[in-house]
Design a protein around this motif. Structure first.
Motif, short mmCIF file in Angstrom:
data_model
loop_
_atom_site.label_atom_id
_atom_site.label_comp_id
_atom_site.label_asym_id
_atom_site.label_seq_id
_atom_site.Cartn_x
_atom_site.Cartn_y
_atom_site.Cartn_z
N SER A 99 0.83 -1.21 0.00
CA SER A 99 0.00 0.00 0.00
C SER A 99 0.86 1.25 0.00
CB SER A 99 -0.92 0.00 1.22
OG SER A 99 -1.83 -1.08 1.19
N THR A 100 1.90 1.28 0.85
CA THR A 100 2.78 2.45 0.88
C THR A 100 3.54 2.61 -0.43
OG1 THR A 100 4.47 1.08 1.98
CG2 THR A 100 3.08 2.45 3.38
N THR A 101 3.93 1.49 -1.05
CA THR A 101 4.62 1.56 -2.34
C THR A 101 3.69 2.10 -3.41
OG1 THR A 101 6.01 -0.34 -1.76
CG2 THR A 101 5.85 0.22 -4.08
N ALA A 102 2.46 1.60 -3.45
CA ALA A 102 1.49 2.08 -4.44
C ALA A 102 1.19 3.57 -4.25
CB ALA A 102 0.20 1.27 -4.34
N LEU A 103 1.00 3.98 -3.00
CA LEU A 103 0.69 5.38 -2.73
C LEU A 103 1.85 6.29 -3.11
CD1 LEU A 103 -1.08 4.95 0.72
CD2 LEU A 103 -2.15 5.69 -1.42
N LEU A 104 3.08 5.85 -2.87
CA LEU A 104 4.24 6.65 -3.25
C LEU A 104 4.34 6.80 -4.76
CD1 LEU A 104 6.78 8.21 -2.50
CD2 LEU A 104 8.02 6.05 -2.44
N HIS A 105 4.14 5.70 -5.49
CA HIS A 105 4.20 5.77 -6.95
C HIS A 105 3.07 6.63 -7.52
CE1 HIS A 105 6.70 1.81 -7.44
NE2 HIS A 105 7.37 2.80 -6.89
N VAL A 106 1.88 6.49 -6.97
CA VAL A 106 0.76 7.31 -7.43
C VAL A 106 1.01 8.78 -7.13
CG1 VAL A 106 -1.69 7.82 -7.02
CG2 VAL A 106 -0.94 5.46 -7.27
N SER A 107 1.60 9.07 -5.97
CA SER A 107 1.92 10.45 -5.61
C SER A 107 2.90 11.06 -6.60
CB SER A 107 2.49 10.50 -4.19
OG SER A 107 2.87 11.82 -3.83
N PRO A 152 3.47 -3.00 -6.84
CA PRO A 152 2.85 -3.68 -5.70
C PRO A 152 2.20 -5.02 -6.06
CG PRO A 152 2.32 -1.35 -5.64
CD PRO A 152 3.00 -1.61 -6.95
N LEU A 153 1.49 -5.06 -7.18
CA LEU A 153 0.87 -6.32 -7.60
C LEU A 153 1.92 -7.35 -7.98
CD1 LEU A 153 -2.20 -5.05 -9.68
CD2 LEU A 153 -2.18 -5.94 -7.34
N SER A 154 3.01 -6.89 -8.62
CA SER A 154 4.09 -7.81 -8.96
C SER A 154 4.73 -8.39 -7.71
CB SER A 154 5.14 -7.08 -9.81
OG SER A 154 4.57 -6.57 -11.00
N ASP A 155 4.96 -7.53 -6.70
CA ASP A 155 5.52 -8.01 -5.44
C ASP A 155 4.61 -9.05 -4.78
OD1 ASP A 155 7.76 -6.41 -5.63
OD2 ASP A 155 6.93 -4.77 -4.44
N MET A 156 3.31 -8.78 -4.83
CA MET A 156 2.36 -9.70 -4.19
C MET A 156 2.33 -11.04 -4.92
SD MET A 156 -1.65 -9.03 -3.24
CE MET A 156 -2.17 -8.92 -4.96
N ILE A 162 6.38 -17.55 -5.30
CA ILE A 162 7.77 -18.03 -5.22
C ILE A 162 8.30 -17.99 -3.80
CG2 ILE A 162 10.13 -17.62 -6.03
CD1 ILE A 162 8.95 -16.33 -8.52
N ASP A 163 8.10 -16.86 -3.12
CA ASP A 163 8.71 -16.65 -1.81
C ASP A 163 8.05 -17.54 -0.77
OD1 ASP A 163 10.36 -15.65 0.07
OD2 ASP A 163 9.75 -13.57 -0.11
N SER A 164 8.82 -17.88 0.24
CA SER A 164 8.29 -18.68 1.36
C SER A 164 8.89 -18.17 2.65
CB SER A 164 8.63 -20.16 1.18
OG SER A 164 10.02 -20.34 1.09
N THR A 165 8.08 -17.50 3.48
CA THR A 165 8.52 -16.98 4.77
C THR A 165 7.60 -17.50 5.86
OG1 THR A 165 7.17 -15.00 4.43
CG2 THR A 165 9.47 -14.87 3.77
N SER A 166 7.98 -17.28 7.09
CA SER A 166 7.19 -17.77 8.22
C SER A 166 5.89 -17.01 8.32
CB SER A 166 7.99 -17.61 9.52
OG SER A 166 8.35 -16.26 9.72
N ALA A 167 4.93 -17.58 9.03
CA ALA A 167 3.60 -16.99 9.14
C ALA A 167 3.61 -15.72 9.99
CB ALA A 167 2.62 -17.99 9.74
N VAL A 168 4.55 -15.62 10.93
CA VAL A 168 4.59 -14.47 11.82
C VAL A 168 5.93 -13.78 11.67
CG1 VAL A 168 4.44 -13.68 14.21
CG2 VAL A 168 3.04 -15.60 13.44
N ILE A 183 15.03 -10.80 -6.66
CA ILE A 183 14.11 -10.39 -7.71
C ILE A 183 13.31 -9.15 -7.30
CG2 ILE A 183 12.24 -11.93 -6.94
CD1 ILE A 183 11.54 -12.33 -9.89
N TYR A 184 13.05 -9.02 -5.99
CA TYR A 184 12.32 -7.85 -5.51
C TYR A 184 13.13 -6.58 -5.75
CZ TYR A 184 9.25 -11.07 -2.96
OH TYR A 184 8.36 -12.05 -2.62
N LYS A 185 14.43 -6.62 -5.44
CA LYS A 185 15.28 -5.45 -5.60
C LYS A 185 15.43 -5.08 -7.08
CE LYS A 185 18.01 -5.86 -1.37
NZ LYS A 185 19.38 -5.97 -0.80
#
Length: 324
Positions: A99-107, A152-156, A162-168, A183-185
């Motif tokens: 959300s913050t990434t999308a808002l920054l790009h839209v701004s 943002p949609l690409s990151d999601m 692909i990515d696998s991280t812990s639930a918390v 790939i994110y960077k």
């Protein structure tokens, strides 16, 4: 005895550090709360007059207010979570970050729209009303959101596919801790370069065009010069936005060269200077520079103690009448 003295010294140092962190927290969050209220009053002012909702100039200004207000709110939420070392579920952290990434790009993209609107108003004054209609402005805002949602949609998609991280999350929520794959960077750098180079080109082009008109115009040079200053303000916002995107890379470069306390102080400095204050001050500067909006804003901000000047809030340009 020496061990006792060392323990007392460590406790005293810890208390001083805790007090310092609390002061930093207060000094960074308090301005945000104040300017969230200011932005709320501005949005209320825009909603009270029909002309503010129909003129493209004020539609883009209102859009910038909404985007900056939401971005400021989410940034404060992330800062409080980091300050309190609050663990966040990965889905909530993902939502906040994209959300913050999308808002920054839209701004950033909205800055190009505002510059182009001023360009048309100064360089093509007779066709301004025909080119910049409210319908076209709404379509342009929609296109901006579609473009702003690309990363943002690409990151999601990458995160869930692909990515696998812990639930918390055991660490505070940030792009560094959540998006660990290279790939994110690469995606972030590519899209950021395209966005900022494109918007920078648009702003420089509009600035040069308006400056040329200001030199050759025989009348209404004041409006052209004011529009030029507005475009310069857009360019400054663009630079600050680029710096805010590069902060994590800057922190990574400092991480191996300075101690943890120095790094924390640098993070606080960059957070306040390049993230908080630009989003706080930009809407206020825009609002007060505009006479038509400024008088209405002061009226509602002071709860009616400053009376509105109806002439200055009149939007239709009449010969011998008010101008905005």
């Amino acid at each position: 005895m020496s061990n006792l003295n060392e323990s007392k010294a460590n406790i005293t140092q810890t208390v001083v550090m805790d007090q310092t962190e609390q002061v930093k927290m207060f000094l960074s969050v308090t301005p945000c709360v104040i300017f969230l209220y200011v932005n709320g009053v501005m949005l209320f002012t825009l909603s009270k007059k029909t002309v503010f909702q129909e003129m493209p100039r004020y539609m883009l200004f209102g859009h910038m207010l909404w985007v900056d207000t939401l971005n400021l709110f989410m940034t404060v939420v992330l800062y409080i979570c980091a300050f309190g070392s609050i663990s966040i579920m990965k889905n909530l952290c993902l939502f906040l970050l994209i959300s913050t990434t999308a808002l920054l790009h839209v701004s950033v993209l909205n800055l190009s729209l505002m510059s182009l609107e001023r360009y048309v108003a100064i360089c093509f004054p007779l066709r301004h009303a025909e080119i910049t209609t409210s319908e076209r402005t709404k379509m342009a805002i929609g296109v901006v959101w579609m473009i702003g949602l690309i990363q943002p949609l690409s990151d999601m998609i990458i995160f869930y596919a692909i990515d696998s991280t812990s639930a918390v999350m055991n660490l505070f929520c940030s792009r560094t801790t959540l998006f660990r794959l290279q790939i994110y960077k690469k995606l972030e750098i590519s899209i950021t370069c395209i966005f900022f180079v494109s918007v920078c080109f648009v702003i420089i082009f509009t600035y040069a065009s308006i400056a040329a008109v200001a030199k050759t115009a025989s009348s209404d040079k004041a409006s052209a010069k004011k529009a030029n200053k507005t475009v310069l303000l857009h360019l400054l916002q663009l630079v600050l936005g680029l710096i805010s995107l590069l902060l994590e890379a800057i922190f990574e470069a400092f991480y191996v060269r300075v101690d943890i306390n120095t790094l924390a102080n640098l993070m606080y400095f960059f957070f306040v200077v390049f993230i908080i204050f630009p989003r706080c001050l930009s809407p206020l500067v825009y609002g007060l520079r505009d006479q038509a909006f400024g008088w209405s804003f002061k009226y509602y901000f002071t709860l009616g103690f400053i009376r509105q000047n109806r002439c200055k809030t009149e939007i239709h340009l009449v010969a011998g009448g008010c101008k905005i």
